[in-house]
Motif scaffolding. Sequence first.
Motif, short mmCIF file in Angstrom:
data_model
loop_
_atom_site.label_atom_id
_atom_site.label_comp_id
_atom_site.label_asym_id
_atom_site.label_seq_id
_atom_site.Cartn_x
_atom_site.Cartn_y
_atom_site.Cartn_z
N MET A 1 0.85 -1.21 0.00
CA MET A 1 0.00 0.00 0.00
C MET A 1 0.88 1.25 0.00
N ILE A 2 0.47 2.26 -0.73
CA ILE A 2 1.23 3.50 -0.82
C ILE A 2 1.06 4.32 0.46
N ILE A 3 2.19 4.84 0.97
CA ILE A 3 2.14 5.70 2.16
C ILE A 3 1.70 7.10 1.73
N LYS A 4 0.60 7.56 2.31
CA LYS A 4 0.06 8.88 1.97
C LYS A 4 0.39 9.93 3.03
N THR A 5 0.70 9.46 4.25
CA THR A 5 0.95 10.38 5.37
C THR A 5 2.13 9.90 6.19
N VAL A 6 3.06 10.81 6.46
CA VAL A 6 4.18 10.51 7.36
C VAL A 6 3.97 11.32 8.63
N ILE A 7 3.95 10.63 9.76
CA ILE A 7 3.73 11.27 11.06
C ILE A 7 5.03 11.24 11.85
N PHE A 8 5.49 12.41 12.23
CA PHE A 8 6.74 12.52 12.98
C PHE A 8 6.47 12.91 14.43
N ASP A 9 7.17 12.25 15.35
CA ASP A 9 7.32 12.78 16.69
C ASP A 9 8.24 13.99 16.57
N LEU A 10 8.36 14.78 17.63
CA LEU A 10 9.21 15.97 17.58
C LEU A 10 10.57 15.71 18.24
N GLY A 11 10.57 15.55 19.57
CA GLY A 11 11.82 15.40 20.30
C GLY A 11 12.57 14.13 19.97
N LYS A 12 13.87 14.26 19.71
CA LYS A 12 14.77 13.16 19.37
C LYS A 12 14.45 12.56 18.00
N VAL A 13 13.58 13.21 17.24
CA VAL A 13 13.27 12.77 15.88
C VAL A 13 13.57 13.90 14.90
N LEU A 14 12.93 15.05 15.11
CA LEU A 14 13.19 16.23 14.28
C LEU A 14 14.02 17.28 15.01
N LEU A 15 13.90 17.28 16.31
CA LEU A 15 14.51 18.33 17.14
C LEU A 15 15.19 17.69 18.35
N ASN A 16 16.39 18.15 18.66
CA ASN A 16 17.12 17.61 19.80
C ASN A 16 16.77 18.38 21.08
N TYR A 17 16.71 17.68 22.18
CA TYR A 17 16.46 18.32 23.47
C TYR A 17 17.17 17.55 24.57
N SER A 18 17.33 18.21 25.71
CA SER A 18 17.95 17.55 26.86
C SER A 18 17.37 18.11 28.15
N PHE A 19 16.82 17.23 28.95
CA PHE A 19 16.31 17.63 30.26
C PHE A 19 17.45 18.13 31.16
N LYS A 20 18.67 17.72 30.84
CA LYS A 20 19.80 18.13 31.65
C LYS A 20 19.97 19.65 31.64
N ASN A 21 19.63 20.28 30.53
CA ASN A 21 19.67 21.75 30.46
C ASN A 21 18.68 22.37 31.45
N THR A 22 17.52 21.73 31.52
CA THR A 22 16.48 22.20 32.45
C THR A 22 16.91 22.03 33.89
N TYR A 23 17.42 20.85 34.22
CA TYR A 23 17.88 20.59 35.59
C TYR A 23 18.99 21.56 35.98
N LYS A 24 19.88 21.85 35.05
CA LYS A 24 21.00 22.75 35.32
C LYS A 24 20.49 24.15 35.67
N TYR A 25 19.54 24.64 34.87
CA TYR A 25 19.01 25.99 35.11
C TYR A 25 18.24 26.04 36.42
N TRP A 26 17.39 25.05 36.64
CA TRP A 26 16.61 25.03 37.88
C TRP A 26 17.53 24.91 39.09
N SER A 27 18.58 24.13 38.96
CA SER A 27 19.54 23.97 40.06
C SER A 27 20.21 25.30 40.40
N GLU A 28 20.61 26.03 39.35
CA GLU A 28 21.27 27.32 39.56
C GLU A 28 20.35 28.31 40.27
N LYS A 29 19.07 28.24 39.97
CA LYS A 29 18.11 29.19 40.54
C LYS A 29 17.58 28.76 41.91
#
Length: 202
Positions: A1-29
């Motif tokens: 069957m022909i694929i008509k729709t591609v569904i992407f997750d965002l984080g770690k698929v199209l865009l990189n992120y790290s909770f470590k950045n969040t923990y670092k900022y919260w820790s500093e504050k």
Amino acid sequence: MIIKTVIFDLGKVLLNYSFKNTYKYWSEKSGVPEEKLENSFSADEQYKQHEIGNITIEQYHQHLCKVLSMNISLEDFIIGWNSMFIGLYPNTINILNQIGNKTQKVLLSNTNKTHTIFLHKHYQQLLDHLDIVFFSNEIQKRKPNEETYLYIINKCGVNPEEALFFDDLEENIDGARKVNINSVLVKDPNEIENDLRKFSII
């Protein structure tokens, strides 16, 4: 069957992120050690309710400050919360351009209102390359619930077998496969282009 729709997750698929950045900022504050924040944080029920828009950022801020024994302002909480975003993967826009207009390009992301505002402000270029964007807080449904995938497929106007889904979490892939959506577990975003070729999308 022909694929008509591609569904992407965002984080770690199209865009990189790290909770470590969040923990670092919260820790500093707050003065709470990063390691303690990381060990105490979890995707608990309030986290999930926040992602489907049932509780506000103010409510989630109060909840998480209590759970993490952290005392920071709402403003600093939000700045730290958004600091997890690192940037698009180098090939993201190129991949979306290669797919072209014949195949529907869709985003399905478990997220929250604070992050969606940030994404519209800083990553509108990405969002403009997609045909439909589904944020969990806006549709009030989240992965890996089967009803979420059925809702997306219905809105896209395709059968499950005509869709291809990319996500970095096994539980989300399992949920999609249960409703017969072709699914690829992303371990390396650089492999997405090859996977699209395997399905004759590019």
